[in-house]
Design a protein around this motif. Structure first.
Motif, PDB file in Angstrom:
ATOM      1  N   ASN A 174      -7.156   2.060  -0.031  1.00  0.00           N
ATOM      2  CA  ASN A 174      -8.273   2.460  -0.890  1.00  0.00           C
ATOM      3  C   ASN A 174      -7.703   3.184  -2.121  1.00  0.00           C
ATOM      4  O   ASN A 174      -8.099   2.895  -3.262  1.00  0.00           O
ATOM      5  CB  ASN A 174      -9.253   3.355  -0.115  1.00  0.00           C
ATOM      6  CG  ASN A 174     -10.586   3.533  -0.824  1.00  0.00           C
ATOM      7  OD1 ASN A 174     -10.857   4.587  -1.382  1.00  0.00           O
ATOM      8  ND2 ASN A 174     -11.422   2.513  -0.813  1.00  0.00           N
ATOM      9  N   LEU A 191     -12.382  14.882   8.484  1.00  0.00           N
ATOM     10  CA  LEU A 191     -11.721  14.924   7.191  1.00  0.00           C
ATOM     11  C   LEU A 191     -10.616  15.985   7.167  1.00  0.00           C
ATOM     12  O   LEU A 191     -10.837  17.128   7.554  1.00  0.00           O
ATOM     13  CB  LEU A 191     -12.798  15.291   6.170  1.00  0.00           C
ATOM     14  CG  LEU A 191     -12.570  14.962   4.728  1.00  0.00           C
ATOM     15  CD1 LEU A 191     -12.313  13.476   4.547  1.00  0.00           C
ATOM     16  CD2 LEU A 191     -13.822  15.354   3.945  1.00  0.00           C
ATOM     17  N   PHE A 239     -10.722   5.352   7.066  1.00  0.00           N
ATOM     18  CA  PHE A 239     -11.082   6.734   7.398  1.00  0.00           C
ATOM     19  C   PHE A 239     -11.602   6.820   8.824  1.00  0.00           C
ATOM     20  O   PHE A 239     -12.428   6.013   9.235  1.00  0.00           O
ATOM     21  CB  PHE A 239     -12.152   7.230   6.425  1.00  0.00           C
ATOM     22  CG  PHE A 239     -12.836   8.500   6.864  1.00  0.00           C
ATOM     23  CD1 PHE A 239     -12.123   9.683   6.974  1.00  0.00           C
ATOM     24  CD2 PHE A 239     -14.192   8.501   7.169  1.00  0.00           C
ATOM     25  CE1 PHE A 239     -12.747  10.851   7.387  1.00  0.00           C
ATOM     26  CE2 PHE A 239     -14.819   9.664   7.574  1.00  0.00           C
ATOM     27  CZ  PHE A 239     -14.105  10.845   7.689  1.00  0.00           C
ATOM     28  N   ILE A 271      -5.687 -13.391   3.644  1.00  0.00           N
ATOM     29  CA  ILE A 271      -4.251 -13.323   3.356  1.00  0.00           C
ATOM     30  C   ILE A 271      -3.504 -14.476   4.043  1.00  0.00           C
ATOM     31  O   ILE A 271      -2.719 -15.183   3.405  1.00  0.00           O
ATOM     32  CB  ILE A 271      -3.689 -11.940   3.787  1.00  0.00           C
ATOM     33  CG1 ILE A 271      -4.285 -10.843   2.896  1.00  0.00           C
ATOM     34  CG2 ILE A 271      -2.167 -11.914   3.723  1.00  0.00           C
ATOM     35  CD1 ILE A 271      -4.086  -9.425   3.389  1.00  0.00           C
ATOM     36  N   PHE A 302     -15.935  -4.504  -1.063  1.00  0.00           N
ATOM     37  CA  PHE A 302     -15.135  -5.735  -1.120  1.00  0.00           C
ATOM     38  C   PHE A 302     -15.184  -6.557   0.166  1.00  0.00           C
ATOM     39  O   PHE A 302     -15.204  -6.010   1.258  1.00  0.00           O
ATOM     40  CB  PHE A 302     -13.664  -5.397  -1.391  1.00  0.00           C
ATOM     41  CG  PHE A 302     -13.470  -4.494  -2.570  1.00  0.00           C
ATOM     42  CD1 PHE A 302     -13.928  -4.861  -3.832  1.00  0.00           C
ATOM     43  CD2 PHE A 302     -12.854  -3.263  -2.418  1.00  0.00           C
ATOM     44  CE1 PHE A 302     -13.756  -4.014  -4.925  1.00  0.00           C
ATOM     45  CE2 PHE A 302     -12.676  -2.417  -3.505  1.00  0.00           C
ATOM     46  CZ  PHE A 302     -13.132  -2.787  -4.752  1.00  0.00           C
ATOM     47  N   LEU A 305     -10.751   7.466   0.288  1.00  0.00           N
ATOM     48  CA  LEU A 305     -10.789   6.894   1.639  1.00  0.00           C
ATOM     49  C   LEU A 305     -11.739   5.705   1.672  1.00  0.00           C
ATOM     50  O   LEU A 305     -12.823   5.750   1.101  1.00  0.00           O
ATOM     51  CB  LEU A 305     -11.318   7.939   2.635  1.00  0.00           C
ATOM     52  CG  LEU A 305     -10.465   9.185   2.845  1.00  0.00           C
ATOM     53  CD1 LEU A 305     -11.315  10.305   3.435  1.00  0.00           C
ATOM     54  CD2 LEU A 305      -9.282   8.874   3.739  1.00  0.00           C
ATOM     55  N   GLY A 306     -11.352   4.674   2.376  1.00  0.00           N
ATOM     56  CA  GLY A 306     -12.216   3.512   2.545  1.00  0.00           C
ATOM     57  C   GLY A 306     -12.425   3.229   4.021  1.00  0.00           C
ATOM     58  O   GLY A 306     -12.725   4.135   4.804  1.00  0.00           O
ATOM     59  N   THR A 307     -12.173   1.997   4.416  1.00  0.00           N
ATOM     60  CA  THR A 307     -12.434   1.606   5.806  1.00  0.00           C
ATOM     61  C   THR A 307     -11.422   2.202   6.785  1.00  0.00           C
ATOM     62  O   THR A 307     -11.634   2.145   7.987  1.00  0.00           O
ATOM     63  CB  THR A 307     -12.414   0.075   5.956  1.00  0.00           C
ATOM     64  OG1 THR A 307     -11.189  -0.413   5.401  1.00  0.00           O
ATOM     65  CG2 THR A 307     -13.576  -0.571   5.236  1.00  0.00           C
ATOM     66  N   VAL A 310     -15.122   3.446  -4.579  1.00  0.00           N
ATOM     67  CA  VAL A 310     -14.404   2.211  -4.307  1.00  0.00           C
ATOM     68  C   VAL A 310     -14.548   1.870  -2.819  1.00  0.00           C
ATOM     69  O   VAL A 310     -14.153   2.666  -1.962  1.00  0.00           O
ATOM     70  CB  VAL A 310     -12.915   2.364  -4.690  1.00  0.00           C
ATOM     71  CG1 VAL A 310     -12.132   1.106  -4.324  1.00  0.00           C
ATOM     72  CG2 VAL A 310     -12.782   2.664  -6.181  1.00  0.00           C
ATOM     73  N   ASP A 311     -15.148   0.767  -2.554  1.00  0.00           N
ATOM     74  CA  ASP A 311     -15.383   0.207  -1.213  1.00  0.00           C
ATOM     75  C   ASP A 311     -16.412   0.980  -0.393  1.00  0.00           C
ATOM     76  O   ASP A 311     -17.311   0.379   0.194  1.00  0.00           O
ATOM     77  CB  ASP A 311     -14.073   0.041  -0.429  1.00  0.00           C
ATOM     78  CG  ASP A 311     -14.153  -1.118   0.556  1.00  0.00           C
ATOM     79  OD1 ASP A 311     -14.951  -2.047   0.304  1.00  0.00           O
ATOM     80  OD2 ASP A 311     -13.426  -1.112   1.555  1.00  0.00           O
TER      81      ASP A 311
HETATM   82  N1  LIG Z   1      -6.542  -4.907   3.398  1.00  0.00           N
HETATM   83  C1  LIG Z   1      -6.864  -5.589   2.328  1.00  0.00           C
HETATM   84  O1  LIG Z   1      -6.489  -6.703   2.198  1.00  0.00           O
HETATM   85  C2  LIG Z   1      -7.677  -4.981   1.269  1.00  0.00           C
HETATM   86  C3  LIG Z   1      -8.008  -3.631   1.344  1.00  0.00           C
HETATM   87  N2  LIG Z   1      -8.634  -3.033   0.345  1.00  0.00           N
HETATM   88  C4  LIG Z   1      -8.857  -1.598   0.340  1.00  0.00           C
HETATM   89  O2  LIG Z   1      -8.181  -0.982   1.384  1.00  0.00           O
HETATM   90  C5  LIG Z   1      -9.030  -0.100   2.078  1.00  0.00           C
HETATM   91  C6  LIG Z   1      -8.540   0.036   3.462  1.00  0.00           C
HETATM   92  O3  LIG Z   1      -7.228   0.515   3.367  1.00  0.00           O
HETATM   93  P1  LIG Z   1      -6.499   1.301   4.542  1.00  0.00           P
HETATM   94  O4  LIG Z   1      -6.668   0.546   5.784  1.00  0.00           O
HETATM   95  O5  LIG Z   1      -5.145   1.605   4.059  1.00  0.00           O
HETATM   96  O6  LIG Z   1      -7.350   2.600   4.725  1.00  0.00           O
HETATM   97  P2  LIG Z   1      -7.869   3.702   3.696  1.00  0.00           P
HETATM   98  O7  LIG Z   1      -7.141   3.703   2.432  1.00  0.00           O
HETATM   99  O8  LIG Z   1      -9.322   3.611   3.679  1.00  0.00           O
HETATM  100  O9  LIG Z   1      -7.524   5.014   4.519  1.00  0.00           O
HETATM  101  C7  LIG Z   1      -6.239   5.209   5.047  1.00  0.00           C
HETATM  102  C8  LIG Z   1      -5.702   6.508   4.564  1.00  0.00           C
HETATM  103  O10 LIG Z   1      -6.601   7.540   4.865  1.00  0.00           O
HETATM  104  C9  LIG Z   1      -5.966   8.531   5.626  1.00  0.00           C
HETATM  105  N3  LIG Z   1      -6.958   9.091   6.537  1.00  0.00           N
HETATM  106  C10 LIG Z   1      -7.558   8.462   7.570  1.00  0.00           C
HETATM  107  N4  LIG Z   1      -8.416   9.310   8.185  1.00  0.00           N
HETATM  108  C11 LIG Z   1      -8.351  10.472   7.503  1.00  0.00           C
HETATM  109  C12 LIG Z   1      -8.988  11.726   7.669  1.00  0.00           C
HETATM  110  N5  LIG Z   1      -9.862  11.937   8.659  1.00  0.00           N
HETATM  111  N6  LIG Z   1      -8.731  12.714   6.793  1.00  0.00           N
HETATM  112  C13 LIG Z   1      -7.860  12.507   5.789  1.00  0.00           C
HETATM  113  N7  LIG Z   1      -7.185  11.344   5.588  1.00  0.00           N
HETATM  114  C14 LIG Z   1      -7.440  10.348   6.445  1.00  0.00           C
HETATM  115  C15 LIG Z   1      -4.820   7.833   6.301  1.00  0.00           C
HETATM  116  O11 LIG Z   1      -3.817   8.734   6.621  1.00  0.00           O
HETATM  117  C16 LIG Z   1      -4.401   6.862   5.226  1.00  0.00           C
HETATM  118  O12 LIG Z   1      -3.603   7.511   4.247  1.00  0.00           O
HETATM  119  C17 LIG Z   1     -10.391  -0.690   1.901  1.00  0.00           C
HETATM  120  O13 LIG Z   1     -11.405   0.271   2.062  1.00  0.00           O
HETATM  121  C18 LIG Z   1     -10.301  -1.244   0.504  1.00  0.00           C
HETATM  122  O14 LIG Z   1     -10.626  -0.227  -0.433  1.00  0.00           O
HETATM  123  C19 LIG Z   1      -8.805  -3.706  -0.913  1.00  0.00           C
HETATM  124  O15 LIG Z   1      -7.641  -3.476  -1.627  1.00  0.00           O
HETATM  125  C20 LIG Z   1      -9.057  -5.160  -0.736  1.00  0.00           C
HETATM  126  C21 LIG Z   1      -8.083  -5.808   0.134  1.00  0.00           C
END
Ligand SMILES: NC(=O)C1=CN([C@@H]2O[C@H](COP(=O)(O)OP(=O)(O)OC[C@H]3O[C@@H](n4cnc5c(N)ncnc54)[C@H](O)[C@@H]3O)[C@@H](O)[C@H]2O)[C@@H](O)CC1
Ligand SMILES: [K+]
Length: 504
Positions: A73, A149, A145, A32, A195, A141-143, A170-171
């Motif tokens: 995610n 849960l 998490f 970015i 990714f 959930l992705g990275t 996804v991811d």
């Molecule tokens: N940052 C970037 O530039 C990019 C990120 N990408 C995507 O973004 C993901 C990472 O995004 P985030 O950092 O927003 O994280 P995630 O979307 O993986 O997870 C965050 C969400 O999960 C919830 N959460 C976390 N632990 C939990 C639990 N134990 N139980 C229930 N809910 C829980 C959080 O409250 C939040 O809403 C990657 O895995 C990928 O899929 C892609 O779009 C590529 C680019």
């Protein structure tokens, strides 16, 4: 480390780099900031790559259900839904976290899916029944998490796993820890599109079973970005391993190493026999076995090529310790005074060592070879033995096997082979992972076979880390070939003909 154009998509002769979630976040940030690709553009690329992968794998897809969480995610999932709707593929989105809780790119992507006409539902009960060509997309959930849960995503994961429809994750499969491969409740996917960096957890612990086929998309991240963030693991497959050199026509047996196997206490003779036979089938020039007297006849009649010696005490072992290049201690060693004496004596021999099974338990006990670090030994613990070597609970090893392997290597030096669904090889220069093998190999004797293979490869001249890598790969690949006849009932000795086929 390679920083060529293809550092993340290496040729089959190069190992792959694997990253922890934190490192992938750094990579994302650099893409970015340095490549000036806005986060929303990256998310669109991610969604597009996943959507293309879905159509590639399921060209007959007639409807899609996307399960979206509240982070990025989920944002990727909304992009997929919007793209499907644009192409008139009926798509329903389960909105796992209400839209008013979404932020930034995820909120923007939600708007895109809505505008393109995806059907958005907020309860699992509102999802339509799956049809023959329905595909599910797991974008819960992705990275991001961590921890345990929380509702309602646990119910969504259960719903996905109960459905007969195929699943694209996804991811990461939701619920899988990106670093360790640990998972309690997690999505079981047919394929995962990951990714920017391959996540380590996809190749460790439950990761390989939950992820299905892993498809990697770099989203246009530049080699200069990868050069700034160190990988945590190096993943080797068959083509990227150092192999034994071809044998010259005028070869003689002394060139291929003399391996001594030490083990086989009362009632445990088979383990030592398996290890010695494995060394023989891996190509050792000479193989000796030091074992309890009652096992000698069995060894001679099963494998007359192995020089089987009866030993009733450490003193009787002494004359056998001078000539071997490698001594493997542990198969069926037991934990009697006899076992401890043999390990103590073998530890003073000039040879390189491979320690397995009870040799590791004795080592962990601290009475024999206490406080010793050696650069010329390989320790091959499974998770339980690893826990004992570190004096921590087994659950702690499972929760972070990479850290455990590294900690054992720091404590004892040399090379550590931590056996599991992804076997880790920790050495002075890093940690490697190898993914061959299958659950049919969860049977007695398999570890003894690996010990004999690694000892043999060291005796044939490979450096310790290379011998450990090739040994782990050969063992798993031989296991896969042998399992063609069935995983259940697979025996360690069934692998021997395949080890022989593969080692050349
Ligand atoms: N940052 C970037 O530039 C990019 C990120 N990408 C995507 O973004 C993901 C990472 O995004 P985030 O950092 O927003 O994280 P995630 O979307 O993986 O997870 C965050 C969400 O999960 C919830 N959460 C976390 N632990 C939990 C639990 N134990 N139980 C229930 N809910 C829980 C959080 O409250 C939040 O809403 C990657 O895995 C990928 O899929 C892609 O779009 C590529 C680019
Ligand atoms: K996911």
């Amino acid at each position: 480390m390679s920083d060529t154009m293809d550092s993340q998509n290496p040729s089959p002769t190069e190992p792959q780099k694997l990253y922890r979630a934190e490192a992938v976040r750094q990579l994302d940030g650099l893409v970015i900031s340095q490549q000036q690709i806005p986060a929303i553009a990256l998310m669109k690329r991610a969604g597009r790559a996943a959507f293309d992968a879905l159509r590639n794998r399921w060209p007959e897809v007639s409807s899609i259900q996307v399960f979206c969480g509240g982070g990025n995610n989920g944002g990727d999932g909304y992009v997929i839904a919007g793209l499907a709707a644009q192409r008139q593929i009926p798509v329903t989105v389960y909105v796992g976290v209400p839209a008013d809780k979404l932020k930034g790119e995820a909120l923007e992507a939600h708007g895109f899916a809505e505008r393109e006409g995806a059907t958005l539902v907020t309860s699992l009960a509102e999802l339509p029944a799956v049809e023959k060509n329905t595909v599910l997309v797991d974008a819960l959930l992705g990275t991001g998490f961590s921890g345990e849960l929380r509702a309602p995503l646990d119910a969504a994961i259960e719903h996905i796993n109960r459905s007969p429809a195929p699943v694209l994750a996804v991811d990461l499969p939701s619920g899988l820890n990106a670093d360790s491969g640990f998972a309690a409740d997690a999505v079981s996917a047919n394929a995962t599109v990951t990714f920017i960096g391959r996540k380590a957890g996809l190749f460790l612990g439950r990761g390989p079973a939950l992820a299905g086929d892993v498809i990697f998309e770099d989203l246009g991240a530049a080699p200069a970005v990868y050069a700034q963030v160190p990988a945590q693991l190096t993943r080797y497959s068959g083509g990227s391993l150092e192999r034994l050199p071809a044998r010259a026509a005028d070869s003689y047996k002394n060139q291929f190493g003399h391996v001594l196997i030490v083990g086989g206490d009362h009632g445990l003779g088979g383990a030592a026999l398996i290890a010695s036979e494995a060394a023989a089938r891996t190509g050792s020039g000479l193989i000796s076995l030091a074992t309890r007297p009652e096992h000698v006849v069995a060894s001679l009649s099963r494998r007359p090529e192995v020089m089987a010696h009866p030993v009733v005490s450490g003193q009787e072992l002494e004359p056998l310790l001078e000539s071997p290049d490698v001594i493997a201690v542990g198969p069926g060693l037991g934990h009697s005074p006899w076992s401890e004496q043999l390990l103590a004596r073998a530890g003073r021999a000039p040879a390189k060592l491979v320690l397995d099974a009870d040799a590791l338990n004795i080592l962990a006990g601290g009475r024999v070879l206490a406080g010793i670090k050696r650069d010329d030994w390989v320790l091959t613990p499974h998770i339980g033995e690893a826990a004992r070597l570190l004096g921590i609970p087994t659950a702690e090893v499972s929760a972070d096997p990479v850290a455990a392997a590294r900690a054992i290597q720091e404590k004892f030096s040399g090379v550590v082979v931590l056996k599991g669904a992804g076997t880790l090889i920790a050495h002075a220069d890093g940690v490697d992972v190898i993914n061959t093998g299958n659950p049919g190999m969860a049977s007695g004797g398999m570890g003894d076979l690996l010990t004999g293979i690694i000892a043999s490869l060291i005796g044939q001249g490979l450096a310790l880390p290379a011998a450990a890598r090739l040994g782990v790969w050969l063992h798993g690949e031989a296991g896969n070939r042998a399992a063609a006849a069935g995983q259940r009932g697979l025996l360690a000795t069934d692998l021997l003909p395949h080890v022989r086929e593969l080692v050349d």
